[in-house]
Design an enzyme around this catalytic site. Structure first.
Site, short mmCIF file in Angstrom:
data_model
loop_
_atom_site.label_atom_id
_atom_site.label_comp_id
_atom_site.label_asym_id
_atom_site.label_seq_id
_atom_site.Cartn_x
_atom_site.Cartn_y
_atom_site.Cartn_z
N TRP A 162 8.74 8.27 -5.24
CA TRP A 162 7.86 7.20 -4.76
C TRP A 162 6.40 7.64 -4.84
O TRP A 162 6.06 8.79 -4.56
CB TRP A 162 8.20 6.91 -3.29
CG TRP A 162 7.13 6.12 -2.60
CD1 TRP A 162 6.05 6.62 -1.91
CD2 TRP A 162 7.01 4.70 -2.53
NE1 TRP A 162 5.28 5.59 -1.43
CE2 TRP A 162 5.87 4.40 -1.79
CE3 TRP A 162 7.80 3.65 -3.03
CZ2 TRP A 162 5.46 3.10 -1.52
CZ3 TRP A 162 7.39 2.35 -2.75
CH2 TRP A 162 6.23 2.09 -2.01
N ASP A 165 -0.96 5.51 -2.62
CA ASP A 165 -2.38 5.72 -2.91
C ASP A 165 -2.74 6.91 -3.82
O ASP A 165 -2.22 8.01 -3.61
CB ASP A 165 -3.14 5.99 -1.61
CG ASP A 165 -2.72 5.10 -0.48
OD1 ASP A 165 -1.92 4.20 -0.70
OD2 ASP A 165 -3.22 5.33 0.63
N GLN A 181 -0.19 9.90 -2.98
CA GLN A 181 0.77 9.84 -1.90
C GLN A 181 2.15 9.85 -2.53
O GLN A 181 2.54 8.90 -3.21
CB GLN A 181 0.56 8.56 -1.08
CG GLN A 181 -0.62 8.61 -0.17
CD GLN A 181 -0.37 9.56 1.00
OE1 GLN A 181 0.30 9.20 1.94
NE2 GLN A 181 -0.90 10.76 0.93
N TRP A 189 9.02 4.94 0.42
CA TRP A 189 7.99 5.70 1.15
C TRP A 189 8.63 6.66 2.15
O TRP A 189 9.41 6.24 2.99
CB TRP A 189 7.09 4.70 1.89
CG TRP A 189 5.90 5.30 2.55
CD1 TRP A 189 4.67 5.45 2.01
CD2 TRP A 189 5.81 5.80 3.89
NE1 TRP A 189 3.82 6.03 2.92
CE2 TRP A 189 4.49 6.25 4.08
CE3 TRP A 189 6.71 5.93 4.95
CZ2 TRP A 189 4.06 6.81 5.29
CZ3 TRP A 189 6.28 6.48 6.14
CH2 TRP A 189 4.97 6.91 6.29
N PHE A 221 -1.23 12.41 4.60
CA PHE A 221 -1.66 11.07 4.21
C PHE A 221 -2.87 11.18 3.28
O PHE A 221 -3.29 12.25 2.89
CB PHE A 221 -1.97 10.23 5.45
CG PHE A 221 -0.75 9.57 6.07
CD1 PHE A 221 0.54 9.97 5.75
CD2 PHE A 221 -0.90 8.53 6.98
CE1 PHE A 221 1.66 9.35 6.31
CE2 PHE A 221 0.21 7.90 7.55
CZ PHE A 221 1.48 8.31 7.22
N ARG A 281 -7.95 7.29 9.55
CA ARG A 281 -7.36 8.00 8.41
C ARG A 281 -8.14 7.80 7.12
O ARG A 281 -9.12 7.07 7.07
CB ARG A 281 -5.91 7.61 8.22
CG ARG A 281 -5.63 6.14 8.00
CD ARG A 281 -4.13 5.94 7.76
NE ARG A 281 -3.78 4.56 7.62
CZ ARG A 281 -3.41 3.77 8.63
NH1 ARG A 281 -3.34 4.24 9.86
NH2 ARG A 281 -3.10 2.51 8.40
N ASP A 282 -7.65 8.48 6.08
CA ASP A 282 -8.10 8.35 4.70
C ASP A 282 -9.56 8.80 4.49
O ASP A 282 -10.38 8.05 3.95
CB ASP A 282 -7.91 6.91 4.21
CG ASP A 282 -6.51 6.39 4.49
OD1 ASP A 282 -5.60 7.21 4.68
OD2 ASP A 282 -6.32 5.16 4.55
C1 FRU Z 1 -2.57 3.02 2.40
C2 FRU Z 1 -1.99 3.98 3.42
C3 FRU Z 1 -3.05 4.91 3.94
C4 FRU Z 1 -2.26 6.10 4.40
C5 FRU Z 1 -1.19 6.15 3.34
C6 FRU Z 1 0.12 6.66 3.84
O1 FRU Z 1 -1.69 2.56 1.46
O2 FRU Z 1 -1.38 3.27 4.45
O3 FRU Z 1 -3.85 4.36 4.96
O4 FRU Z 1 -3.04 7.26 4.42
O5 FRU Z 1 -1.02 4.84 2.86
O6 FRU Z 1 1.02 6.82 2.78
#
Ligand code: FRU
Length: 620
Positions: A162, A165, A181, A189, A221, A281-282
Site C-alpha cells: 500500500w 502520501d 507512506q 493502509w 506519518f 502532523r505532516d
Molecule cells: C494524508 C494523511 C496524513 C498522514 C498520513 C498517514 O493522506 O492522513 O495527514 O500523515 O496520511 O498515512
C-alpha cells in the site's frame, strides 16, 4: 416411580456427559517442524502460532488474504521484542505474498515471529488450519513480477503493498528522492513506514529498502526532508534531515538524519522536536533565504489551520503564527501543507503559495488540493484572497497530498501528488499494489482571463523523453457527426495525446476515449461556460465504490482555441490545458485499453488543427 426418576436422572446425566464429550475443546496445541520451509510453528490454541525461524533465507514470505482480519505479529529476537506489525494473514485462500526481510534481525540472534491469529468470525479458521500456516515459508528471493493489468508504465507505484502520501522529497547529487507512506505488509493502509525510491529524472524510479520504520514513538506519518548544506543541525555537512510525524499516543514531530545520501537514517535521540496538545502532523520545512532561518509548516487538521515555525538548527523550533481560520475550504480536515515561492509567468514577480490538502471537502468529493496565494515574511502568511475564496490545484478526484521537492535544481518548483482519493483508495481493482503517484509537475503562477492569479501546472519536461515516434493525424473538421480516429496499435493503454482545436461555431465539443466494449470517458469543452469536464461514469470498472463514477469540471481558458494534453497510463488520465492553466487527474479502470478517440460538436462545426499521439516507452 422413584426408580423411573432415578433412571431419568441417570439418563439425563449420561446425555449431559455425552454432550460434554462432544463439546470438549479440540486441542490445537502442537509443534510442527517444517524444515523444507525453514521454520517450525508452535501452535498454541486456536489463536496463536509462534513461527521459529530454523532455516536460511533472507525473507519470510507472508501469505495474505485481502478480506481476512488483521493478525498482530511480534518479531522477537532472543525473546526481546524488536518489531511489531499487522498483516492480513491468509485464512481461507492466499491472494498474494509479502516479504518480511529478516536481515536486520538475524544479526541480533534467533528470530521468532509470534502471530496472534484472529480465529473468530466469518471465513476464519484456527491457526493450525489457516492457509498462512500451510504456506508461510523462507526464501532468498521475492517475486516482484508485475501481476496487475492496471499497473501504470510511467507513474511511480510500489512494487507491492500500500502507498499513500509522497514524503521527504529532496534532490541531492543528481538524484530525486521520493519517500512515501508505505504499508509494506498488504495492500491496505497499515504499519505506516517511509518507503523509498530514487530517480534521475522523476519518471523512472528504483524502489530501495524502506528507510524509517515504526518505532517506540509510533507509526511514521508524513513529513519532509532537506539537505543541511551548512550543517546547522550538527549531523554533518550535507546530511539529509527528515522531519515527520510520529503517530503514537499523540501526534508528535520527530527528526531522523542520513549521512549516506538517503540510503539509511538514524533516529535523533532528542525526539520529539515539536509537540502539541492538539492533533498536528505532516511537517514541511524549507530554508528561507530572506530570513536566514529554517521555516516549517505543520497541519492542525481539525482546527483547519497551518502552523508556522522557525529554527536555526532544525531541532529547536519557535512557534511563529498560524493561518487558516475561515479561509478556503473549511470542510473535512487539513493535511500535508507546503509553502513555496513561485514566479508569476512573464514577470519578475514572485508570490508565496501555501498548498493545503483537505479531506473530505473537495469540490467533487473526498480528497483534494487547495492553495492560497499571498505573502510570507518568515513569520506570518497573509492571503491575497478573501476568506471565502477556494482555489483548487487539480480538478480531478485523484490528486491528493501534493508536496514539492526540496533543493530542486535550477530553482524549479516540482511537485507530485498521490493519485487516489480516500473515498475508495483501498477498494480500487488492484491487489499486488495499491496507488500510484501523479506525473511530477512543474508549478508557477499565471494571470487568468479575468486577471486573477492562479497556479500553473504542467507535466515535467523530463516526461517528453519517454515519447516514441509521433503519430500525426493532421487537421480535420468536425460537427454533430462524430469523427473517430483509431489510437495506435502499440497503445496498450499508455499514450500521450496532444489535441489542438478551434471550436468554430460549436459551443460544446466532446472528445471521447472509448474501447470496443463500449467503455468510454467523455471530455467536454463548454466554450461559453469556459468549462472543461471529464465524465468517467462509463469508463470501465466503476462499481467498487459509489463515490467513484462521476463527472469533474475545471475552468477552461476563454475562447474557441483550446489545447489539450492527455497523459493516459493504463488506469489514469491526466488532462492538462496546453499551457498548464488547468490540470485534472482521474483514475479509470477500463476492461480493455481505450483504442479510439472521437471528436464531435453537439451543434455547429469546428476544426481539430492538430492531433498527435505519442506511444510511450518504458522506463530508461
Ligand atoms: C494524508 C494523511 C496524513 C498522514 C498520513 C498517514 O493522506 O492522513 O495527514 O500523515 O496520511 O498515512
Amino acid at each position: 416411580m422413584k426408580k423411573t426418576i432415578v433412571c431419568g436422572i441417570f439418563a439425563l446425566m449420561t446425555a449431559a456427559m455425552a454432550s460434554t464429550a462432544l463439546a470438549q475443546p479440540v486441542n490445537y496445541n502442537s509443534t510442527v517442524a517444517m524444515p523444507e520451509r525453514g521454520l517450525t510453528i508452535h501452535f498454541l490454541g486456536a489463536d496463536n502460532g509462534m513461527v521459529r525461524i530454523t532455516g536460511d533465507g533472507k525473507y519470510v514470505l507472508l501469505p495474505v488474504e485481502e478480506s481476512a482480519p488483521d493478525a498482530y505479529i511480534r518479531v522477537d529476537v532472543n525473546s526481546k521484542l524488536e518489531h511489531e506489525f499487522n498483516c492480513r494473514l491468509a485464512q481461507t485462500k492466499v491472494d498474494y505474498y509479502v516479504p518480511f526481510d529478516l536481515t536486520p534481525y538475524r544479526k541480533l540472534g534467533k528470530v521468532l515471529l509470534d502471530m496472534r491469529h484472529p480465529h473468530e468470525g466469518r471465513n476464519s479458521r484456527p491457526a493450525r488450519e489457516a492457509m498462512w500456516a500451510k504456506h508461510i515459508k523462507l526464501s532468498n528471493t521475492f517475486d516482484t513480477k508485475n501481476t496487475e493489468k492496471f499497473r501504470p508504465l510511467l507513474h511511480f507505484t510500489p512494487i507491492y503493498g500500500w502507498m499513500n502520501d509522497p514524503n521527504g522529497m529532496v534532490y541531492k547529487d543528481g538524484e530525486y528522492h521520493l519517500s512515501f507512506q508505505y504499508g509494506p505488509y498488504g495492500s491496505t493502509w497499515n504499519n505506516m513506514t517511509w518507503g523509498h525510491a530514487v530517480s534521475r529524472d522523476m519518471i523512472t524510479w528504483e524502489q530501495l529498502d524502506h528507510i524509517i520504520i515504526p518505532n517506540g514513538l509510533g507509526a511514521i506519518f508524513s513529513g519532509s526532508s532537506v539537505v543541511d548544506k551548512n550543517n546547522t543541525a550538527g549531523f554533518g555537512r550535507d546530511a539529509i534531515i527528515a522531519i515527520f510525524t510520529s503517530a503514537g499516543h499523540k501526534q508528535i514531530q520527530s527528526l531522523a538524519y542520513s549521512n549516506d545520501n538517503g540510503r539509511t537514517y538514524k533516529i535523533y535521540d532528542g525526539n520529539p522536536i515539536i509537540s502539541s496538545d492538539k492533533e498536528c502532523r505532516d511537517p514541511n520545512m524549507f530554508w528561507n533565504e530572506k530570513t536566514g532561518r529554517w521555516n516549517l509548516v505543520l497541519a492542525s487538521p481539525l482546527e483547519h489551520e497551518d502552523i508556522f515555525y522557525s529554527s536555526t538548527n532544525l531541532k529547536d523550533w519557535t512557534f511563529e503564527s498560524s493561518f487558516g481560520k475561515g479561509y478556503g475550504c473549511q470542510e473535512g480536515i487539513w493535511e500535508c501543507p507546503d509553502l513555496m515561492q513561485l514566479p508569476v509567468r512573464g514577470t519578475n514577480e514572485k508570490k508565496w503559495v501555501l498548498v493545503c490538502n483537505i479531506n473530505p471537502g473537495f469540490i467533487y468529493g473526498g480528497s483534494g488540493t487547495q492553495y492560497f496565494i499571498g505573502e510570507f515574511d518568515g513569520h506570518k502568511f497573509t492571503c491575497d484572497d478573501a476568506p471565502g475564496v477556494t482555489k483548487w490545484m487539480d480538478w480531478g478526484k485523484d490528486h491528493y497530498a501534493t508536496v514539492s521537492w526540496a533543493n530542486a535544481p535550477q530553482d524549479r518548483h516540482l511537485a507530485i501528488a498521490w493519485m487516489s482519493n480516500w473515498q475508495y483508495a483501498d477498494r480500487v481493482p488492484t491487489m499486488q499494489f495499491r496507488s500510484a503517484n501523479s506525473i511530477p509537475r512543474e508549478l508557477d503562477l499565471f494571470r487568468d482571463d479575468d486577471g486573477k492569479l492562479q497556479m500553473g501546472v504542467n507535466p515535467v519536461k523530463e516526461f517528453d523523453s519517454y515519447r516514441g515516434t509521433a503519430i500525426k493525424y493532421g487537421s480535420f473538421a468536425f460537427n454533430n457527426k462524430a469523427v473517430s480516429k483509431a489510437l495506435p496499435k502499440e497503445n496498450d493503454g499508455v499514450c500521450d495525446i496532444v489535441l489542438d482545436l478551434n471550436a468554430g461555431s460549436a459551443t460544446q465539443v466532446d472528445i471521447t476515449l472509448s474501447n470496443s466494449l463500449g467503455e468510454k470517458v467523455v471530455m467536454t469543452y463548454d466554450i461559453e461556460a469556459r468549462k472543461f469536464s471529464m465524465d468517467r461514469r462509463k469508463s470501465g470498472i466503476t462499481d467498487f465504490s459509489a463515490e467513484f463514477p462521476g463527472v469533474t469540471a475545471a475552468p477552461a481558458p476563454k475562447g474557441k482555441q483550446q489545447s489539450l494534453r492527455l497523459i493516459i497510463d493504463r488506469s489514469s488520465i491526466e488532462a492538462f490545458d496546453g499551457q498548464g492553466r488547468f490540470a485534472m487527474t482521474n483514475l479509470v479502470f477500463p476492461n480493455e485499453p481505450y483504442n479510439t478517440i472521437t471528436v464531435a460538436a453537439s451543434k455547429g462545426k469546428g476544426k481539430v488543427t492538430n492531433l498527435t499521439v505519442y506511444p510511450l516507452k518504458p522506463g530508461h
